[in-house]
Design a protein around this motif. Structure first.
Motif, PDB file in Angstrom:
ATOM      1  N   ILE A 181      -5.386  18.957  10.272  1.00 18.85           N
ATOM      2  CA  ILE A 181      -3.975  19.328  10.362  1.00 18.85           C
ATOM      3  C   ILE A 181      -3.498  19.935   9.045  1.00 18.85           C
ATOM      4  CG2 ILE A 181      -1.641  18.426  10.600  1.00 18.85           C
ATOM      5  CD1 ILE A 181      -2.815  16.334  12.520  1.00 18.85           C
ATOM      6  N   GLU A 220       0.996  23.917  15.650  1.00 20.50           N
ATOM      7  CA  GLU A 220       0.873  22.650  16.361  1.00 20.50           C
ATOM      8  C   GLU A 220       0.477  22.864  17.814  1.00 20.50           C
ATOM      9  OE1 GLU A 220       3.458  19.525  15.665  1.00 20.50           O
ATOM     10  OE2 GLU A 220       3.183  19.760  13.508  1.00 20.50           O
ATOM     11  N   PHE A 235      -6.465  14.253   9.887  1.00 19.08           N
ATOM     12  CA  PHE A 235      -5.422  14.696   8.958  1.00 19.08           C
ATOM     13  C   PHE A 235      -5.897  15.896   8.142  1.00 19.08           C
ATOM     14  CE2 PHE A 235      -3.165  14.339   4.836  1.00 19.08           C
ATOM     15  CZ  PHE A 235      -1.918  14.689   5.314  1.00 19.08           C
ATOM     16  N   MET A 261       1.361   6.088  16.068  1.00 21.23           N
ATOM     17  CA  MET A 261       1.472   6.284  14.618  1.00 21.23           C
ATOM     18  C   MET A 261       2.678   5.563  14.052  1.00 21.23           C
ATOM     19  SD  MET A 261       0.044  10.094  13.809  1.00 21.23           S
ATOM     20  CE  MET A 261       0.981  11.068  14.965  1.00 21.23           C
ATOM     21  N   MET A 271       2.293  22.133   2.129  1.00 14.62           N
ATOM     22  CA  MET A 271       2.808  21.108   3.029  1.00 14.62           C
ATOM     23  C   MET A 271       3.969  20.359   2.379  1.00 14.62           C
ATOM     24  SD  MET A 271       0.780  18.426   5.381  1.00 14.62           S
ATOM     25  CE  MET A 271       1.595  17.009   6.123  1.00 14.62           C
ATOM     26  N   LEU A 316      11.137  17.825  14.409  1.00 13.56           N
ATOM     27  CA  LEU A 316      10.101  16.803  14.538  1.00 13.56           C
ATOM     28  C   LEU A 316       8.995  17.284  15.460  1.00 13.56           C
ATOM     29  CD1 LEU A 316       9.411  13.985  13.622  1.00 13.56           C
ATOM     30  CD2 LEU A 316      10.496  13.113  15.671  1.00 13.56           C
ATOM     31  N   ARG A 317       9.376  17.960  16.529  1.00 14.48           N
ATOM     32  CA  ARG A 317       8.393  18.460  17.464  1.00 14.48           C
ATOM     33  C   ARG A 317       7.436  19.420  16.764  1.00 14.48           C
ATOM     34  NH1 ARG A 317      11.318  21.378  20.918  1.00 14.48           N
ATOM     35  NH2 ARG A 317      12.941  19.807  21.159  1.00 14.48           N
ATOM     36  N   ALA A 318       7.981  20.134  15.788  1.00 11.51           N
ATOM     37  CA  ALA A 318       7.159  21.114  15.089  1.00 11.51           C
ATOM     38  C   ALA A 318       6.531  20.497  13.853  1.00 11.51           C
ATOM     39  CB  ALA A 318       8.024  22.303  14.687  1.00 11.51           C
ATOM     40  N   PHE A 319       6.338  19.189  13.872  1.00 11.78           N
ATOM     41  CA  PHE A 319       6.039  18.573  12.602  1.00 11.78           C
ATOM     42  C   PHE A 319       5.109  17.386  12.735  1.00 11.78           C
ATOM     43  CE2 PHE A 319       8.425  18.122   8.351  1.00 11.78           C
ATOM     44  CZ  PHE A 319       7.276  18.500   7.723  1.00 11.78           C
ATOM     45  N   LEU A 320       4.039  17.618  13.420  1.00 19.17           N
ATOM     46  CA  LEU A 320       2.995  16.623  13.570  1.00 19.17           C
ATOM     47  C   LEU A 320       2.534  16.084  12.227  1.00 19.17           C
ATOM     48  CD1 LEU A 320       0.795  15.267  15.369  1.00 19.17           C
ATOM     49  CD2 LEU A 320      -0.543  17.334  15.041  1.00 19.17           C
ATOM     50  N   GLY A 321       2.356  16.992  11.271  1.00 18.89           N
ATOM     51  CA  GLY A 321       1.828  16.600   9.971  1.00 18.89           C
ATOM     52  C   GLY A 321       2.705  15.590   9.256  1.00 18.89           C
ATOM     53  N   TYR A 322       4.003  15.626   9.532  1.00 17.05           N
ATOM     54  CA  TYR A 322       4.942  14.729   8.861  1.00 17.05           C
ATOM     55  C   TYR A 322       4.644  13.276   9.194  1.00 17.05           C
ATOM     56  CZ  TYR A 322       9.532  12.649   7.765  1.00 17.05           C
ATOM     57  OH  TYR A 322      10.537  11.867   7.289  1.00 17.05           O
ATOM     58  N   GLN A 323       4.603  12.968  10.481  1.00 19.16           N
ATOM     59  CA  GLN A 323       4.297  11.591  10.890  1.00 19.16           C
ATOM     60  C   GLN A 323       2.859  11.223  10.555  1.00 19.16           C
ATOM     61  OE1 GLN A 323       6.425   9.143  12.248  1.00 19.16           O
ATOM     62  NE2 GLN A 323       4.634   7.946  11.668  1.00 19.16           N
ATOM     63  N   MET A 324       1.974  12.199  10.731  1.00 19.58           N
ATOM     64  CA  MET A 324       0.555  11.955  10.476  1.00 19.58           C
ATOM     65  C   MET A 324       0.329  11.548   9.027  1.00 19.58           C
ATOM     66  SD  MET A 324      -2.180  12.539  12.515  1.00 19.58           S
ATOM     67  CE  MET A 324      -3.928  12.282  12.254  1.00 19.58           C
ATOM     68  N   LYS A 325       1.009  12.227   8.124  1.00 11.40           N
ATOM     69  CA  LYS A 325       0.815  11.914   6.709  1.00 11.40           C
ATOM     70  C   LYS A 325       1.374  10.543   6.371  1.00 11.40           C
ATOM     71  CE  LYS A 325       1.589  13.331   2.045  1.00 11.40           C
ATOM     72  NZ  LYS A 325       2.507  13.978   1.088  1.00 11.40           N
ATOM     73  N   ARG A 326       2.554  10.246   6.881  1.00  7.14           N
ATOM     74  CA  ARG A 326       3.148   8.928   6.626  1.00  7.14           C
ATOM     75  C   ARG A 326       2.210   7.836   7.120  1.00  7.14           C
ATOM     76  NH1 ARG A 326       8.532   8.687   5.289  1.00  7.14           N
ATOM     77  NH2 ARG A 326       8.470   6.507   5.876  1.00  7.14           N
ATOM     78  N   THR A 327       1.684   8.021   8.327  1.00  2.00           N
ATOM     79  CA  THR A 327       0.809   7.003   8.901  1.00  2.00           C
ATOM     80  C   THR A 327      -0.488   6.887   8.110  1.00  2.00           C
ATOM     81  OG1 THR A 327       1.709   7.566  11.069  1.00  2.00           O
ATOM     82  CG2 THR A 327      -0.297   6.232  11.034  1.00  2.00           C
ATOM     83  N   PHE A 328      -1.032   8.029   7.735  1.00  2.00           N
ATOM     84  CA  PHE A 328      -2.278   7.994   6.972  1.00  2.00           C
ATOM     85  C   PHE A 328      -2.070   7.314   5.623  1.00  2.00           C
ATOM     86  CE2 PHE A 328      -5.359  10.028   4.051  1.00  2.00           C
ATOM     87  CZ  PHE A 328      -6.496   9.441   4.577  1.00  2.00           C
TER      88      PHE A 328
END
Lengths: 161, 161
Positions: free
Chosen positions: B37, B131, B34, B150, B52, A22-34
């Motif tokens: 990223i 990241e 986004f 988020m 991704m 998860l720490r290496a995975f900003l894009g994961y949460q970012m995409k879900r939120t977007f």
DNA sequence: TATTGTTATACTCTATAACTATA
DNA sequence: TATAGTTATAGAGTATAACAATA
């Protein structure tokens, strides 16, 4: 972020993402939120027959009358060719006009019509409600902080490529 | 957020968004961020021949061996049909396998191969660097806060539709 | 020669309905 | 009847090259 039981073949429907990953995975949460913001905003804009892209373009033109297409494309972070159809649609609906610049006849000044301003005003009001709903648990400090974080990330964009 | 001079036909290339509009426009900054990223991560993953989506699927399968496709689709916030080609690609490259569940022969348990684990490890390391680069100005508190924001937004997702 | 807007095009991602095989 | 995975397909969004008009 609770850790669910890590049995390999769990049928619980809860998917585990390790802290390391998860720490290496900003894009994961970012995409879900977007995705949430995008689909909620789309629903909100449907009564005005606007999509996120046409809405964004309209708002920026109303806020910046006289903008050129190339400037708008840069502001929206999309390529110039992809903006053409968006502007076409807004112009066809008489929400904006393309006005030739007398001093540079290659370019257009984009101007909102009265109808464009009116629709924009209504759509912005609806979008404000949409955002209030999504941000209802967040105090103003947290919102400002999130904005700042996003701007800082954007400023670290790659210069190459 | 400095306010540029608000002359209407500015040729400066600086696009103005009024405070009122910006306040009603979470999606605008979110999308720009986004995009940064996403495109940075894509560049980072290119050497591993991962996008991704394929990267996300691989990481989640390595972290959750035995996951079913429907669970993975939900975790990735995409529709089941769209996951099929992603899984096809990972399987064709021998990074994962589809293993029939003996107790429910409709479903597959998704399992990483050794090669999948190895590629994942390397790709995660590269993504960590990516990241770190994007978040270099942010202290851990700000990062944690942004994550929390988020997640809160995501929890306010519409229940209807 | 460079730039603005445009066309054409291809690729990725997304969304929906309908099918199959199992339950 | 319902569910897991699949196929087919249509629609957005994105990215690139090449062109005409203008600078």
């Amino acid at each position: 972020m609770k850790k669910p039981a890590p049995e390999p073949e769990a049928q619980t429907g809860v998917v585990h993402v390790s802290d390391k990953t998860l720490r290496a995975f900003l894009g994961y949460q970012m995409k879900r939120t977007f995705n949430v913001i995008q689909s909620d905003l789309s629903q909100t804009l449907k009564p005005f027959d606007l999509r996120m892209l046409t809405y964004t373009a309209l708002v920026l033109i109303v806020d910046n009358p006289g903008l050129r297409q190339s400037q708008l494309a840069e502001a929206m972070d999309i390529e110039r060719p992809n903006l053409v159809v968006i502007i076409d649609e807004l112009e066809r609906r008489d929400l904006i006009i393309r006005d030739r610049l007398p001093n540079d006849r290659r370019a257009y000044a984009l101007l909102p019509t009265l109808a464009g301003r009116r629709l924009c005003e209504k759509a912005v009001a609806a979008a404000e409600e949409h955002e209030k709903r999504l941000l209802r648990d967040l105090n103003p400090d947290a919102q400002a902080m999130a904005m700042k974080v996003m701007q800082l990330i954007e400023n670290n964009r790659r210069r190459d490529s």
